[in-house]
Design a protein around this motif. Structure first.
Motif, PDB file in Angstrom:
ATOM      1  N   VAL A 152      12.567  -5.772   9.673  1.00 49.72           N
ATOM      2  CA  VAL A 152      12.191  -6.571   8.504  1.00 49.72           C
ATOM      3  C   VAL A 152      12.442  -5.738   7.255  1.00 49.72           C
ATOM      4  O   VAL A 152      11.998  -4.590   7.163  1.00 49.72           O
ATOM      5  CB  VAL A 152      10.707  -6.998   8.565  1.00 49.72           C
ATOM      6  N   THR A 153      13.163  -6.327   6.286  1.00 52.16           N
ATOM      7  CA  THR A 153      13.447  -5.657   5.013  1.00 52.16           C
ATOM      8  C   THR A 153      12.789  -6.436   3.889  1.00 52.16           C
ATOM      9  O   THR A 153      12.999  -7.646   3.752  1.00 52.16           O
ATOM     10  CB  THR A 153      14.960  -5.558   4.761  1.00 52.16           C
ATOM     11  N   SER A 154      11.984  -5.764   3.083  1.00 50.78           N
ATOM     12  CA  SER A 154      11.208  -6.431   2.044  1.00 50.78           C
ATOM     13  C   SER A 154      12.090  -6.945   0.908  1.00 50.78           C
ATOM     14  O   SER A 154      13.024  -6.275   0.474  1.00 50.78           O
ATOM     15  CB  SER A 154      10.162  -5.462   1.470  1.00 50.78           C
ATOM     16  N   ARG A 155      11.745  -8.132   0.423  1.00 52.88           N
ATOM     17  CA  ARG A 155      12.332  -8.704  -0.785  1.00 52.88           C
ATOM     18  C   ARG A 155      11.211  -9.022  -1.783  1.00 52.88           C
ATOM     19  O   ARG A 155      11.321  -9.951  -2.578  1.00 52.88           O
ATOM     20  CB  ARG A 155      13.134  -9.957  -0.446  1.00 52.88           C
ATOM     21  N   MET A 156      10.123  -8.240  -1.718  1.00 54.15           N
ATOM     22  CA  MET A 156       8.964  -8.441  -2.599  1.00 54.15           C
ATOM     23  C   MET A 156       8.914  -7.333  -3.634  1.00 54.15           C
ATOM     24  O   MET A 156       8.946  -6.152  -3.291  1.00 54.15           O
ATOM     25  CB  MET A 156       7.672  -8.444  -1.774  1.00 54.15           C
ATOM     26  N   ASN A 157       8.829  -7.715  -4.909  1.00 53.86           N
ATOM     27  CA  ASN A 157       8.780  -6.713  -5.969  1.00 53.86           C
ATOM     28  C   ASN A 157       7.460  -5.956  -5.975  1.00 53.86           C
ATOM     29  O   ASN A 157       7.396  -4.800  -6.388  1.00 53.86           O
ATOM     30  CB  ASN A 157       9.006  -7.377  -7.335  1.00 53.86           C
ATOM     31  N   GLU A 158       6.376  -6.598  -5.550  1.00 53.81           N
ATOM     32  CA  GLU A 158       5.073  -5.943  -5.473  1.00 53.81           C
ATOM     33  C   GLU A 158       4.215  -6.692  -4.465  1.00 53.81           C
ATOM     34  O   GLU A 158       4.483  -7.832  -4.120  1.00 53.81           O
ATOM     35  CB  GLU A 158       4.382  -5.911  -6.845  1.00 53.81           C
ATOM     36  N   GLY A 159       3.203  -5.988  -3.955  1.00 53.76           N
ATOM     37  CA  GLY A 159       2.228  -6.641  -3.096  1.00 53.76           C
ATOM     38  C   GLY A 159       2.582  -6.673  -1.619  1.00 53.76           C
ATOM     39  O   GLY A 159       1.771  -7.126  -0.808  1.00 53.76           O
ATOM     40  N   GLY A 160       3.755  -6.194  -1.232  1.00 53.24           N
ATOM     41  CA  GLY A 160       4.095  -6.178   0.178  1.00 53.24           C
ATOM     42  C   GLY A 160       3.296  -5.128   0.932  1.00 53.24           C
ATOM     43  O   GLY A 160       3.092  -4.019   0.433  1.00 53.24           O
ATOM     44  N   VAL A 161       2.831  -5.465   2.143  1.00 57.14           N
ATOM     45  CA  VAL A 161       2.014  -4.537   2.920  1.00 57.14           C
ATOM     46  C   VAL A 161       2.363  -4.641   4.400  1.00 57.14           C
ATOM     47  O   VAL A 161       2.861  -5.659   4.884  1.00 57.14           O
ATOM     48  CB  VAL A 161       0.495  -4.804   2.758  1.00 57.14           C
ATOM     49  N   VAL A 162       2.064  -3.564   5.113  1.00 59.36           N
ATOM     50  CA  VAL A 162       2.084  -3.530   6.573  1.00 59.36           C
ATOM     51  C   VAL A 162       0.745  -2.929   6.980  1.00 59.36           C
ATOM     52  O   VAL A 162       0.381  -1.850   6.510  1.00 59.36           O
ATOM     53  CB  VAL A 162       3.232  -2.656   7.120  1.00 59.36           C
ATOM     54  N   PHE A 163      -0.019  -3.648   7.844  1.00 58.23           N
ATOM     55  CA  PHE A 163      -1.280  -3.082   8.320  1.00 58.23           C
ATOM     56  C   PHE A 163      -1.506  -3.471   9.769  1.00 58.23           C
ATOM     57  O   PHE A 163      -0.874  -4.395  10.289  1.00 58.23           O
ATOM     58  CB  PHE A 163      -2.469  -3.467   7.430  1.00 58.23           C
ATOM     59  N   ALA A 164      -2.411  -2.752  10.416  1.00 64.72           N
ATOM     60  CA  ALA A 164      -2.609  -2.884  11.859  1.00 64.72           C
ATOM     61  C   ALA A 164      -4.012  -3.345  12.200  1.00 64.72           C
ATOM     62  O   ALA A 164      -4.996  -2.920  11.578  1.00 64.72           O
ATOM     63  CB  ALA A 164      -2.329  -1.539  12.550  1.00 64.72           C
ATOM     64  N   ASP A 165      -4.105  -4.200  13.205  1.00 62.98           N
ATOM     65  CA  ASP A 165      -5.388  -4.636  13.790  1.00 62.98           C
ATOM     66  C   ASP A 165      -6.388  -5.119  12.754  1.00 62.98           C
ATOM     67  O   ASP A 165      -7.583  -4.840  12.836  1.00 62.98           O
ATOM     68  CB  ASP A 165      -5.993  -3.501  14.632  1.00 62.98           C
ATOM     69  N   GLY A 166      -5.896  -5.822  11.750  1.00 61.53           N
ATOM     70  CA  GLY A 166      -6.761  -6.473  10.787  1.00 61.53           C
ATOM     71  C   GLY A 166      -7.414  -5.563   9.774  1.00 61.53           C
ATOM     72  O   GLY A 166      -8.220  -6.026   8.960  1.00 61.53           O
ATOM     73  N   ILE A 167      -7.098  -4.269   9.770  1.00 60.06           N
ATOM     74  CA  ILE A 167      -7.717  -3.333   8.827  1.00 60.06           C
ATOM     75  C   ILE A 167      -6.841  -3.279   7.575  1.00 60.06           C
ATOM     76  O   ILE A 167      -5.971  -2.416   7.416  1.00 60.06           O
ATOM     77  CB  ILE A 167      -7.911  -1.951   9.464  1.00 60.06           C
ATOM     78  N   GLU A 168      -7.073  -4.227   6.668  1.00 57.74           N
ATOM     79  CA  GLU A 168      -6.198  -4.410   5.518  1.00 57.74           C
ATOM     80  C   GLU A 168      -6.230  -3.226   4.554  1.00 57.74           C
ATOM     81  O   GLU A 168      -5.238  -2.945   3.870  1.00 57.74           O
ATOM     82  CB  GLU A 168      -6.565  -5.699   4.790  1.00 57.74           C
ATOM     83  N   GLN A 169      -7.371  -2.531   4.478  1.00 55.39           N
ATOM     84  CA  GLN A 169      -7.469  -1.430   3.515  1.00 55.39           C
ATOM     85  C   GLN A 169      -6.611  -0.232   3.919  1.00 55.39           C
ATOM     86  O   GLN A 169      -6.293   0.623   3.089  1.00 55.39           O
ATOM     87  CB  GLN A 169      -8.927  -0.994   3.321  1.00 55.39           C
ATOM     88  N   ASP A 170      -6.205  -0.158   5.181  1.00 57.03           N
ATOM     89  CA  ASP A 170      -5.357   0.950   5.647  1.00 57.03           C
ATOM     90  C   ASP A 170      -3.885   0.524   5.680  1.00 57.03           C
ATOM     91  O   ASP A 170      -3.183   0.729   6.665  1.00 57.03           O
ATOM     92  CB  ASP A 170      -5.804   1.419   7.034  1.00 57.03           C
ATOM     93  N   PHE A 171      -3.427  -0.095   4.593  1.00 54.18           N
ATOM     94  CA  PHE A 171      -2.066  -0.630   4.583  1.00 54.18           C
ATOM     95  C   PHE A 171      -1.050   0.423   4.155  1.00 54.18           C
ATOM     96  O   PHE A 171      -1.384   1.428   3.530  1.00 54.18           O
ATOM     97  CB  PHE A 171      -1.976  -1.842   3.647  1.00 54.18           C
ATOM     98  N   ILE A 172       0.212   0.149   4.496  1.00 51.42           N
ATOM     99  CA  ILE A 172       1.350   0.900   3.965  1.00 51.42           C
ATOM    100  C   ILE A 172       2.103  -0.041   3.033  1.00 51.42           C
ATOM    101  O   ILE A 172       2.367  -1.201   3.392  1.00 51.42           O
ATOM    102  CB  ILE A 172       2.268   1.390   5.098  1.00 51.42           C
ATOM    103  N   ALA A 173       2.420   0.420   1.835  1.00 54.75           N
ATOM    104  CA  ALA A 173       3.121  -0.424   0.863  1.00 54.75           C
ATOM    105  C   ALA A 173       4.497  -0.819   1.404  1.00 54.75           C
ATOM    106  O   ALA A 173       5.209  -0.005   2.004  1.00 54.75           O
ATOM    107  CB  ALA A 173       3.253   0.309  -0.462  1.00 54.75           C
ATOM    108  N   PHE A 174       4.863  -2.090   1.160  1.00 55.12           N
ATOM    109  CA  PHE A 174       6.113  -2.630   1.695  1.00 55.12           C
ATOM    110  C   PHE A 174       6.797  -3.445   0.600  1.00 55.12           C
ATOM    111  O   PHE A 174       6.937  -4.656   0.690  1.00 55.12           O
ATOM    112  CB  PHE A 174       5.815  -3.483   2.929  1.00 55.12           C
ATOM    113  N   ASP A 175       7.230  -2.727  -0.448  1.00 56.53           N
ATOM    114  CA  ASP A 175       7.845  -3.402  -1.581  1.00 56.53           C
ATOM    115  C   ASP A 175       9.370  -3.402  -1.451  1.00 56.53           C
ATOM    116  O   ASP A 175       9.923  -2.905  -0.479  1.00 56.53           O
ATOM    117  CB  ASP A 175       7.377  -2.755  -2.884  1.00 56.53           C
ATOM    118  N   TRP A 176      10.022  -3.957  -2.437  1.00 59.12           N
ATOM    119  CA  TRP A 176      11.453  -4.301  -2.392  1.00 59.12           C
ATOM    120  C   TRP A 176      12.317  -3.177  -1.787  1.00 59.12           C
ATOM    121  O   TRP A 176      12.239  -2.027  -2.200  1.00 59.12           O
ATOM    122  CB  TRP A 176      11.971  -4.611  -3.798  1.00 59.12           C
TER     123      TRP A 176
END
Length: 297
Positions: free
Chosen positions: A255-279
């Protein structure tokens, strides 16, 4: 030098009572808060006492010559597990999923402190059965399920593991734009994000998506495979909906991001432990080489 004694590591999460005390500071304030909403502190009290009684019973079941450690869920990312630990998660099924990504090959025993309240799909061991399972787990004599996990590897080298699922999308769950590729097929998409779930995770979030869309996949919890599901893909002149669900065994989902901001990758529903996934960022998702070694008997 004498050999180091085996160690049982108990993993817990705060009870509702403990969380309320942390928020409101005193028992009197907790009582006032609950009663103002038509609830009783006695019910919270009873569950709190029941949990700690089960935890005390579980710790008393550890052989006398073993060491013990206690770690709370918020501290898991800072706790150093030893290769020969036996890990005991006392609580709901989600606690087993929380600890899984921090382990290697250590055996995990999920203890259900309240079988009438919790399903016990992963935390399925009654506290009364824990005593003989500890030395059996250390000796490799216990029955173990080797549950497949999901892995996400980003182009920057970051890596996420999940027992249930990994989410890729926008942090607000609004429209996410990206390019998806798998098994020689590729398309640009706009959707509410996508998840990649293991055979353990197909009974949760993935099941809800599958039932809503009719796109269900059969994946066993020990099968070296994961599945992906796209949430609400939107067709337009620039986006397609052909790749909506599928099973992954060999080649990863890319998957390649096409989002200028707000893109995330997170595991097992723990949203606060996300990795940024921007453009322009790229993530590959596939079955992980590591498994959860769940002791079941």
């Amino acid at each position: 030098m004498p050999a180091v004694a085996p160690r049982a590591v108990f993993v817990t999460r705060d009870t509702d009572y403990e969380l309320l005390i942390a928020r409101h500071a005193t028992r009197g304030q907790v009582r006032f808060f609950l009663e103002s909403r038509g609830q009783r502190i006695e019910e919270i009290d009873a569950r709190h006492a029941r949990f700690h009684e089960a935890l005390m019973q579980a710790r008393a079941a550890v052989p006398a010559d073993w060491r013990q450690a206690l770690v709370r869920r918020p501290d898991l990312d800072r706790f150093l597990f030893a290769p020969d630990d036996v890990v005991v998660a006392v609580g709901q099924d989600g606690l087993v999923a929380n600890v899984a990504k921090y382990l290697g090959a250590q055996p995990v025993i999920g203890v259900n402190p309240a079988p009438d309240l919790y399903d016990g799909v992963l935390a399925r061991v009654a506290v009364e059965r824990l005593g003989p399972l500890l030395p059996a787990s250390l000796a490799g004599a216990a029955h173990v399920e080797h549950r497949t996990m999901v892995q996400a590897v980003l182009d920057g080298g970051e890596r996420l593991l999940a027992l249930n699922e990994i989410f890729v999308g926008h942090r607000s769950h609004q429209s996410a734009r990206y390019r998806i590729e798998t098994a020689g097929a590729a398309e640009d998409q706009s959707s509410s994000g996508l998840i990649v779930a293991s055979g353990t995770g197909v009974t949760g979030w993935a099941r809800a998506i599958g039932e809503a869309t009719g796109l269900t996949l059969r994946i066993g919890p020990e099968e070296a495979a994961v599945g992906y599901w796209v949430r609400e893909p939107f067709p337009s002149v620039a986006t397609s909906t052909g790749l909506r669900a599928g099973k992954l065994t060999g080649a990863p989902l890319s998957v390649t991001s096409r989002m200028n901001e707000g893109g995330v990758v997170f595991a097992d529903g723990i949203e606060q432990d996300f990795i940024a996934f921007d453009w322009g960022r790229r993530v590959e998702l596939a079955p992980a080489s590591r498994t959860l070694n769940l002791v079941v008997g």
